[in-house]
Scaffold this active site. Structure first.
Site, short mmCIF file in Angstrom:
data_model
loop_
_atom_site.label_atom_id
_atom_site.label_comp_id
_atom_site.label_asym_id
_atom_site.label_seq_id
_atom_site.Cartn_x
_atom_site.Cartn_y
_atom_site.Cartn_z
N HIS A 186 -26.28 8.51 -0.94
CA HIS A 186 -27.64 8.15 -1.35
C HIS A 186 -28.46 9.39 -1.73
O HIS A 186 -29.35 9.83 -0.99
CB HIS A 186 -28.32 7.39 -0.21
CG HIS A 186 -29.69 6.88 -0.53
ND1 HIS A 186 -30.08 6.47 -1.80
CD2 HIS A 186 -30.78 6.70 0.27
CE1 HIS A 186 -31.34 6.07 -1.75
NE2 HIS A 186 -31.80 6.19 -0.54
N CYS A 217 -37.28 6.14 -2.69
CA CYS A 217 -35.88 5.86 -3.02
C CYS A 217 -35.73 4.93 -4.22
O CYS A 217 -34.62 4.66 -4.66
CB CYS A 217 -35.17 5.23 -1.83
SG CYS A 217 -35.86 5.76 -0.28
#
Lengths: 337, 383, 100
Positions: free
Chosen positions: B332, B82
């Site tokens: 996200h 991420c």
């Protein structure tokens, strides 16, 4: 002297009661309790199978033992629920037990007597000097077709015996085997649940073969039923072993303590051996024990054993393990299979 | 000084009509337009993306971008779970600092909604160690363990986690590009089903598609011409063990702490100077830990601070956290997040944040984390 | 993603040595939404355990009563099936933790 030097057993924590299964199918639990003589059975969790249970029982057999694992010359696993159709359970077990590579391994299947047949071979193997010790496990995570009678009895457990000639706790006196081609219970490749021929599994199957093996054994050894302190017969339910005992001339008292089926169900390849573990918990040196297994298809192996003084140090307490139990619902039970 | 001169973020959400490279294209051309540059003025591209290979067998993003843009410049695909976006930015910065180029485009993108949830969850688990994957630990599972440890150690309850989601959802309402534009309450969060306890659905950032791009340059004439320019004062990366079982302390993300210390030192400012921070709230617990590890709040006090909602826009505070809606409400899309965070700080510092604009911010910070804390990137912008 | 039988084989050699080791739970969680290799098991508990030799590792909790998933509970490493494999693949055995 040859026989069993060490032994271990494993029963999963989970239990499902006859009442719970009957309730799910809308049946009368009273009736089933009376006809099967099974109150509840043990069932392995979702992450357990015949291999993991065999491992647990083998660890118990080896834990306080003076046996050097590298002297185990053969590993046999008997089951009707081997994790693979092709790939030996025995070598996976041996690998996790860290036995090394110098051993003979194979799996057997013969319904509920898969392990006792292997025990006879193990005894011969040791007697012939091929190995110092042979490890034999009987293990099953048995299932029944939903809604079928077998659902009440098919259970999970594992027993491991180490066969050898040093410090034997259960001396092998003699054995007989009685075999035939009898289609009372079977499972085809790729099919998930076994099938059976209903009431045909009684007289012509279970009783005929156990009588055949036991009568042969008594004749061969010239022993009489009263010469045995305790007996164990394979337990497809809580009723058959008692019937068989009485018809063969034994008493209910002789077979009573072996009847683990009432609380654990029928653990197939581990069934008779589990009964043996219950009997060994209370046996004394010098007592004779008779064990007769039964495997559908069909056959029976009957053994005459004598308890030695080594039982006093090597006794293992099955009753203690059985204190660890938790009842589950039918839905949870099906998730575990 | 390396300067950001243009930015574009796509809408984040379930963007059924657009593929991964449609989104990349949108953000790249958007950023070029925003900066007034032509594509031939870009000398190198850094492309942050995590799941292209895992989910859709699409790697070699550099060549894909070359085809799309009709260019032959160096293009690098960057992956750090991420933190892919943040690390791509860091590499772009270093490319310029090492004089390989003067003008670099950084783009981060992710396409997650083309696949079944369990495939995406397994894909995201590739950011965890083999042992963690074997045990069935999902991402939420790892952060849930951190949450349980933190709540137990500092005597907080699940309520203290809920405030994070409530605040960030409120900010999402103020951001037209946010995945969710829906106000939620603490009660809503507490009533949502568990994903991995104590974390619930409303403690967890969603599965989103999206892309974000930035153009950075040291070219003095471009900086002079730029309509809106912000200097990058620091960009620092730190790593830590991929496995939680190898971490020294379970109530902090050490990589965040190290990257932040380096970044503040490099930028010659302190946490007190920051007016706007975009922190990595992949799960509510992550924002609590971030606020402590970045040096804004003392270790163990984040729960208490969150209750006061002092970092929420409109509460009279001069320090706002996750004005974009954070990962929770803005969404996200993994590879895009790191870039979008820096972009949000850029928008705030150039007075372009619309309804969520804070008053005359001078310094801003973006914090991007990979996995359960195996990588952390801290970027500080200022004027 | 298919599980490689060779990776399982290598892993087995490491796992053998952990069997029977004792430790305590440092932290844990119950997974309600699993990935593809554990899809038929949810919800299931996973714990971070510190062994007596201070080595830490993660694994599923097995053979437990509700209430065992608490910090400090003593556990022992046992052999269990750890991942769901497809009908055709190699079965994955590994370490799980049983409360003592």
């Amino acid at each position: 002297m040859i026989g069993i030097c060490d032994y271990g057993f494993y029963v999963p924590r989970y239990r499902i009661s006859t009442e719970e299964i009957a309730r799910h199918w809308g049946k009368n639990p009273e009736q089933i309790l009376n006809s099967l003589g099974i109150v509840e059975k043990a069932i392995g969790g979702a992450d357990e199978d015949s291999l993991t249970m065999a491992y647990e029982s083998a660890v118990m057999a080896l834990c306080d033992s003076d046996i050097d694992r590298k002297q185990i010359g053969a590993v046999f696993v008997g089951s009707e629920t081997h994790p693979y159709a092709v790939n030996p359970t025995a070598t996976i077990l041996a690998e996790y037990l860290d036995i090394g590579n110098d051993y003979l391994a194979y799996d057997t299947q013969f319904a509920c007597k898969a392990a006792t047949g292997a025990i006879i071979s193990a005894l011969a193997h040791v007697k012939a000097g091929f190995s110092q010790y042979v490890l034999v496990s009987g293990t099953d995570k048995a299932t029944g077709q939903p809604g079928d009678a077998l659902e009440y009895s098919a259970g999970s457990a594992a027993v491991t015996c180490i066969i050898g000639s040093k410090n034997v706790l259960l001396e092998y006196i003699d054995s007989t085997s009685f075999s035939s081609d009898t289609p009372d219970f079977w499972r085809r490749s790729g099919i998930s649940h076994p099938s059976h021929a209903g009431r045909f599994t009684g007289e012509p199957a279970y009783f005929h073969h156990i009588f055949g093996a036991v009568n042969s054994l008594l004749k061969k050894t010239r022993l009489k039923p009263k010469d045995f302190t305790r007996i164990i017969f394979h337990m497809p339910n809580g009723v058959f072993p008692v019937k068989a005992a009485l018809r063969l001339g034994f008493t209910e008292a002789q077979v009573k303590e072996s009847l683990v089926v009432k609380q654990l169900g029928n653990s197939y390849s581990a069934s008779a051996l589990m009964g043996l573990c219950a009997v060994l918990e209370i046996s004394q040196p010098g007592e004779r024990i008779l064990l007769a297994s039964y495997g559908s298809g069909a056959g029976s192996d009957a053994f005459a054993f004598k308890v030695t003084k080594h039982i006093l140090q090597k006794r293992k307490l099955l009753s203690k393990l059985l204190e660890r139990k938790e009842n589950i619902s039918y839905d949870t039970y099906r998730k575990f299979l | 000084m390396t300067t950001i001169i243009g930015h574009h973020t796509t809408k984040f959400g379930e963007l059924w009509q657009h593929s991964l490279f449609d989104l990349v294209k949108q953000s790249v051309f958007g950023a070029l337009k925003d900066s007034g540059l032509g594509k031939d003025e870009v000398e190198a591209i850094f492309f942050g993306n995590m799941l292209g290979g895992v989910l859709e067998n699409n790697l070699h993003g550099g060549a894909k971008l070359a085809e799309m843009l009709g260019l032959n410049i160096p293009i690098f695909r960057v992956e750090s779970a991420c933190a892919s976006g943040g690390v791509a930015f860091n590499l772009g910065m270093n490319y310029i600092t090492s004089s390989q180029a003067k003008t670099v485009l950084v783009v981060g993108a992710e396409k997650m909604t083309d696949y079944a949830a369990d495939a995406v969850i397994s894909g995201l688990s590739s950011a965890t160690s083999g042992e963690e994957q074997e045990a069935g630990l999902t991402f939420p599972g790892l952060y849930a363990m951190l949450a349980r440890y933190y709540l137990e150690k500092y005597s907080y309850t699940e309520k203290h986690l809920a405030y994070v989601s409530v605040k960030n959802h409120y900010h999402g309402l103020l951001n037209d590009n946010a995945h969710f534009q829906k106000k939620i309450t603490v009660a809503d969060v507490l009533a949502s089903p568990y994903v991995a306890d104590p974390l619930k659905v409303l403690d967890s950032s969603p599965i989103s598609d999206g892309a974000s791009a930035l153009i950075i340059t040291t070219d003095k004439s471009l900086i002079k011409k730029a309509k809106r320019a912000v200097s990058v004062l620091a960009s620092e990366v730190a790593t830590d063990s991929i496995s939680l079982s190898a971490r020294k302390n379970l109530d902090e993300l050490l990589a965040t702490r190290i990257a932040a210390e380096k970044a503040f030192r490099e930028a010659k400012i302190t946490p007190k100077d920051i007016s706007i921070a975009e922190v990595h709230d992949c799960f509510s617990i992550a924002e609590l830990l971030a606020m402590e590890d970045l040096g804004f709040w003392k270790k163990g006090t984040a729960g208490k601070h969150m209750e006061t909602m002092s970092t929420m826009h409109g509460n009279g505070s001069d320090f706002i956290v996750n004005s974009s809606g954070g990962l929770k409400a803005a969404g996200h899309p993994v590879g895009a997040t790191g870039i979008k965070q820096i972009g949000e700080v850029y928008l705030q510092l150039t007075e372009q944040a619309g309804k969520r604009q804070i008053h005359k911010p001078r310094y801003g910070l973006a914090h991007n984390v990979g996995g359960s804390g195996g990588t952390a990137v801290v970027t500080i912008l200022g004027n | 993603m298919k599980i490689s039988p060779i990776k399982i084989w290598r892993r087995q050699k490491e796992l053998k040595h952990l069997l029977g080791k004792k430790g305590k739970i440092i932290t844990g969680t119950t997974i309600y939404v699993p990935g593809s290799h554990h899809s038929d098991k949810a919800p299931f508990p996973v714990v971070l355990v510190e062994l007596e030799n201070k080595h830490r590792l993660v694994g599923q909790l097995t053979d437990y009563r509700s209430g065992d998933l608490t910090t400090g509970t003593k556990v022992i490493a046992v052999l269990r099936k750890t991942r769901s494999s497809s009908k055709k693949s190699v079965i994955v055995y590994g370490i799980s933790f049983r409360p003592l």
